[in-house]
Design an enzyme around this catalytic site. Structure first.
Site, PDB file in Angstrom:
ATOM      1  N   ASN A 122       0.654   0.819   6.083  1.00  0.00           N
ATOM      2  CA  ASN A 122       1.286   0.018   5.036  1.00  0.00           C
ATOM      3  C   ASN A 122       2.078  -1.076   5.746  1.00  0.00           C
ATOM      4  OD1 ASN A 122       4.148   0.524   2.839  1.00  0.00           O
ATOM      5  ND2 ASN A 122       2.577  -1.028   2.762  1.00  0.00           N
ATOM      6  N   GLY A 123       1.727  -2.332   5.465  1.00  0.00           N
ATOM      7  CA  GLY A 123       2.385  -3.459   6.126  1.00  0.00           C
ATOM      8  C   GLY A 123       1.340  -4.473   6.551  1.00  0.00           C
TER       9      GLY A 123
ATOM     10  N   TYR B  58      11.192  -4.806  -7.137  1.00  0.00           N
ATOM     11  CA  TYR B  58       9.992  -4.613  -7.939  1.00  0.00           C
ATOM     12  C   TYR B  58       9.092  -3.441  -7.544  1.00  0.00           C
ATOM     13  CZ  TYR B  58       5.271  -5.337  -9.656  1.00  0.00           C
ATOM     14  OH  TYR B  58       4.042  -5.133 -10.215  1.00  0.00           O
TER      15      TYR B  58
ATOM     16  N   CYS C   6       0.857  -1.175   0.000  1.00  0.00           N
ATOM     17  CA  CYS C   6       0.000   0.000   0.000  1.00  0.00           C
ATOM     18  C   CYS C   6       0.891   1.221   0.000  1.00  0.00           C
ATOM     19  CB  CYS C   6      -0.867   0.043   1.250  1.00  0.00           C
ATOM     20  SG  CYS C   6      -1.995  -1.356   1.389  1.00  0.00           S
TER      21      CYS C   6
ATOM     22  N   GLY D 231      -0.675   0.620  -5.068  1.00  0.00           N
ATOM     23  CA  GLY D 231      -2.006   0.065  -4.830  1.00  0.00           C
ATOM     24  C   GLY D 231      -3.034   0.734  -5.720  1.00  0.00           C
TER      25      GLY D 231
HETATM   26  P1  AMP Z   1       3.775 -14.238 -12.005  1.00  0.00           P
HETATM   27  O1  AMP Z   1       2.997 -14.364 -13.257  1.00  0.00           O
HETATM   28  O2  AMP Z   1       2.926 -14.550 -10.811  1.00  0.00           O
HETATM   29  O3  AMP Z   1       5.045 -15.009 -12.008  1.00  0.00           O
HETATM   30  O4  AMP Z   1       4.110 -12.696 -11.840  1.00  0.00           O
HETATM   31  C1  AMP Z   1       5.387 -12.188 -12.033  1.00  0.00           C
HETATM   32  C2  AMP Z   1       5.315 -10.770 -12.521  1.00  0.00           C
HETATM   33  O5  AMP Z   1       4.573  -9.969 -11.590  1.00  0.00           O
HETATM   34  C3  AMP Z   1       6.692 -10.163 -12.648  1.00  0.00           C
HETATM   35  O6  AMP Z   1       6.779  -9.611 -13.948  1.00  0.00           O
HETATM   36  C4  AMP Z   1       6.776  -9.064 -11.614  1.00  0.00           C
HETATM   37  O7  AMP Z   1       7.204  -7.877 -12.221  1.00  0.00           O
HETATM   38  C5  AMP Z   1       5.369  -8.902 -11.078  1.00  0.00           C
HETATM   39  N1  AMP Z   1       5.308  -9.022  -9.614  1.00  0.00           N
HETATM   40  C6  AMP Z   1       6.141  -9.627  -8.769  1.00  0.00           C
HETATM   41  N2  AMP Z   1       5.691  -9.579  -7.497  1.00  0.00           N
HETATM   42  C7  AMP Z   1       4.534  -8.924  -7.544  1.00  0.00           C
HETATM   43  C8  AMP Z   1       3.559  -8.547  -6.559  1.00  0.00           C
HETATM   44  N3  AMP Z   1       3.680  -8.883  -5.294  1.00  0.00           N
HETATM   45  N4  AMP Z   1       2.484  -7.838  -6.980  1.00  0.00           N
HETATM   46  C9  AMP Z   1       2.325  -7.532  -8.260  1.00  0.00           C
HETATM   47  N5  AMP Z   1       3.182  -7.883  -9.234  1.00  0.00           N
HETATM   48  C10 AMP Z   1       4.278  -8.562  -8.890  1.00  0.00           C
END
Ligand code: AMP
Ligand code: SF4
Length: 442
Positions: A95-96, A236, A2, A28
């Site tokens: 946030n957390g 990320y 968040c 978010g």
């Molecule tokens: P996945 O398809 O679940 O392997 O999603 C991986 C992709 O989602 C990567 O391209 C990351 O940039 C992005 N990503 C990684 N962690 C998160 C997260 N917690 N929330 C949203 N996107 C994420």
């Protein structure tokens, strides 16, 4: 994940909060809320620009705001939360995630407490209520002391605003001066864009107390814990133009890309970033390897985030990322992305690049495999959903259909970021607090 923002004693706080939250929107997109110090509020589902409009303007010089990407609690429970505590009315923006929230909640319920949401953040209000002090400020400090993780938190009432980071420092928070008053935000970039001055990171365990008509006070929570800033903020979550712990996020990702090549000397014709999350890392990989980078995937900016779309994630990826055959045809390509979580995104991208004529599709990930869930505020899925929790790198390569797959090591990640006081729990399973054992699998 968040984003939180605060504006203290400024002209038209509504617009200041609007601008800050807009620059925290990547943290978010489910809901937005702001609450003023007289407890008028605007809350709604969707994006900042949809909820905080000219029409929804509310008067006030002081307020707090929140953009939500729910980890705990239903999407209808929009923050900031407002509660009537035993020490007066309070608003909080959190946030957390509190890893042991369900135990703490049980204890309150057994004593007859009634919760009005399922959000773990509501616990702070209950702790303020039962704090052994008359004074509301003392009671808030006691509540902060009682919950060791994980929070960056803003607390507001008619007399004061508090900004605090937990003693481990899992989540970020910054403050600065603006328009004769003060502003706070999850990332410094939001304060920079606003035009704030004297921007300073709130240290872990630090509490900033802003009271009307007084100079700010800074207190330290007396809890001795190791520093555990979330390394995923660098990998990320945070914006590339943010500086967390004095380290620029883009530069950290660039270094991750460089270290990835230092650890894996791959041969290929072109480097392709998975936009936008893999861009800085791909630049680093390309600069270290000498392999030219090109945009072999176009990104449709008008699609939402694929990770959080509950249904049919695969077809969303196909609409969001579109290969450019003229760039990839007949080439050995190395795709760079920041992480693989469930594995669904990467599998689709690999097959799209093959359909577009790539000869070889090699995948490089500038973080180590995500094997364990996060209990500190990031929705990285449950352990069962994490592809690396029960698959080897070779099995993941096979699942996503790549010719080769390689990850950055934990050592490489730490060298790239340049700090050791980070949380690595989702990568190595070493949690520094109590966590629900069944799900963590450690
Ligand atoms: P996945 O398809 O679940 O392997 O999603 C991986 C992709 O989602 C990567 O391209 C990351 O940039 C992005 N990503 C990684 N962690 C998160 C997260 N917690 N929330 C949203 N996107 C994420
Ligand atoms: Fe960040 Fe991972 Fe630690 Fe969660 S477990 S706080 S995502 S490093």
């Amino acid at each position: 994940m968040c984003g939180i923002a605060g504006a203290f004693d400024v002209e038209r706080a509504f617009f200041v909060l609007h601008d800050l939250l807009l620059h925290l929107q990547h943290r978010g997109q489910e809901s937005v809320g702001i609450v003023m110090d007289n407890f008028t509020s605007i809350k709604g589902h969707g994006l900042v620009k949809e909820v905080l409009t000219e029409k929804s303007f509310i008067e006030g010089h002081t307020g707090i705001g929140h953009v939500r990407y729910s980890t705990v609690g239903g999407p209808e429970e929009i923050q900031p939360l407002v509660g009537y505590t035993g020490k007066g009315k309070l608003a909080i923006a959190h946030n957390g995630t509190i890893p042991d929230a369900s135990h703490r909640r049980e204890t309150f319920l057994e004593r007859g407490a009634v919760f009005s949401t399922t959000v773990d953040s509501e616990l702070f209000l209950h702790y303020v209520s039962i704090a052994p002090f008359e004074d509301s400020l003392e009671s808030v400090l006691w509540a902060l002391q009682t919950v060791p993780a994980a929070y960056s938190l803003l607390v507001l009432n008619e007399d004061f605003m508090i900004g605090a980071r937990d003693p481990y420092g899992y989540r970020p928070l910054f403050w600065g001066k603006y328009d004769g008053g003060y502003v706070l935000a999850s990332e410094d970039s939001a304060l920079v864009v606003l035009g704030a001055s004297d921007i300073t990171e709130v240290e872990r365990g630090q509490v900033i107390i802003l009271e009307k008509g007084k100079s700010p006070k800074i207190q330290k929570l007396s809890v001795d814990r190791p520093g555990r800033f979330c390394v995923f903020e660098y990998i990320y979550f945070a914006r590339p133009d943010s500086n967390l712990g004095g380290i620029n996020v883009h530069k950290a990702r660039f270094e991750m890309g460089r270290w990835l090549y230092k650890e894996h000397k791959i041969q290929a014709d072109i480097v392709i970033p998975v936009l936008d999350s893999g861009l800085s890392g791909a630049l680093g990989f390309s600069s270290e390897s000498g392999i030219p980078m090109d945009f072999g995937l176009m990104r449709n900016r008008y699609m939402g985030r694929t990770f959080i779309m509950p249904t049919d994630r695969k077809s969303s990826v196909r609409k969001k990322l579109i290969p450019i055959p003229e760039v990839v045809k007949g080439k050995d390509v190395v795709l760079i992305d920041d992480s693989i979580v469930r594995g669904s995104t990467m599998g689709v991208i690999v097959s799209m690049l093959r359909e577009a004529g790539a000869r070889k599709v090699i995948v490089g990930i500038h973080s180590p495999p995500v094997k364990y869930p996060c209990f500190y505020g990031i929705d990285t899925a449950t352990r069962r959903e994490l592809i690396a929790s029960d698959h080897t790198v070779e099995e993941i390569r096979e699942t996503i259909g790549a010719d080769e797959l390689f990850y950055l090591s934990i050592e490489g990640l730490i060298k790239a970021v340049g700090r050791e006081d980070v949380c690595l729990a989702c990568l190595n399973g070493h949690y520094d607090t109590w966590v629900p054992e069944v799900d963590s699998g450690v």
